[in-house]
Design an enzyme around this catalytic site. Structure first.
Site, mmCIF file in Angstrom:
data_model
loop_
_atom_site.group_PDB
_atom_site.id
_atom_site.type_symbol
_atom_site.label_atom_id
_atom_site.label_comp_id
_atom_site.label_asym_id
_atom_site.label_seq_id
_atom_site.Cartn_x
_atom_site.Cartn_y
_atom_site.Cartn_z
ATOM 1 N N HIS A 63 0.856 -1.190 0.000
ATOM 2 C CA HIS A 63 0.000 0.000 0.000
ATOM 3 C C HIS A 63 0.890 1.238 0.000
ATOM 4 C CE1 HIS A 63 -3.561 -2.262 2.069
ATOM 5 N NE2 HIS A 63 -3.070 -2.915 1.022
ATOM 6 N N GLU A 65 0.801 4.021 1.658
ATOM 7 C CA GLU A 65 1.174 4.538 2.977
ATOM 8 C C GLU A 65 2.228 3.659 3.651
ATOM 9 O OE1 GLU A 65 -3.305 5.192 2.355
ATOM 10 O OE2 GLU A 65 -1.877 3.566 2.085
ATOM 11 N N CYS A 93 -5.509 1.796 5.972
ATOM 12 C CA CYS A 93 -6.010 0.579 6.605
ATOM 13 C C CYS A 93 -5.272 0.366 7.926
ATOM 14 C CB CYS A 93 -5.802 -0.613 5.674
ATOM 15 S SG CYS A 93 -4.064 -1.083 5.468
ATOM 16 N N CYS A 96 -1.472 -0.030 7.469
ATOM 17 C CA CYS A 96 -0.791 1.230 7.167
ATOM 18 C C CYS A 96 -0.805 2.175 8.358
ATOM 19 C CB CYS A 96 -1.436 1.884 5.954
ATOM 20 S SG CYS A 96 -1.160 0.934 4.436
#
Length: 152
Positions: A63, A65, A93, A96
């Site tokens: 991801h 992030e 999420c 992250c």
């Protein structure tokens, strides 16, 4: 380019969120999901840009992030990170959020909320917040809850 030196905090947040959306659009051109993140220091300098990196390795943990947090904590001092803001195109999420916390990034601003993302994507198989069969919910035993248990 916008003159950011005279912007208020809310104007800066909007400016840098828009930039995170540009990074998210770039991710699409690389065959990835449209998520992007940028890290901005206290002097309003962009330190890192990261886009979703699922492809080509099919890494579901790549991801934007998380990738940014990993690069940030191996590149910058805790002092720099503590004064920095991570701008993300969407609400991070749990994975992250943990990476952001452990990297020591001082502030987070995101665009699309998880609730809104779910409303847009529905129960898409690649959305980790979708309904899953076999979800356990709370794992606390009755004896562990306040007022519960068999003792008297």
């Amino acid at each position: 380019m916008d003159n950011i030196s005279n912007m208020s905090t809310s104007e800066l947040d909007e400016h840098f969120l828009r930039r995170s959306f540009e990074v998210a659009r770039r991710a699409l051109t690389h065959g990835n999901h449209p998520f992007g993140a940028i890290l901005v220091d206290r002097n309003r300098n962009v330190l890192i840009e990261a886009e979703n990196g699922y492809m080509p390795a099919r890494d579901s943990t790549a991801h934007a992030e998380r990738l940014l947090a990993t690069q940030a904590c191996t590149t910058f001092s805790p002092d720099v990170l503590g004064g920095a803001t991570l701008y993300s195109s969407a609400e991070p999420c749990a994975m992250c959020a943990g990476a952001i916390y452990w990297a020591g990034i001082g502030r987070l601003v995101y665009g699309l909320s998880e609730h809104r993302l779910r409303a847009v994507t529905g129960n898409h198989p690649e959305n980790p917040s979708r309904n899953r069969d076999g979800a356990a919910g709370s794992i606390a035993a009755p004896s562990c809850s306040p007022g519960g248990g068999s003792g008297g």
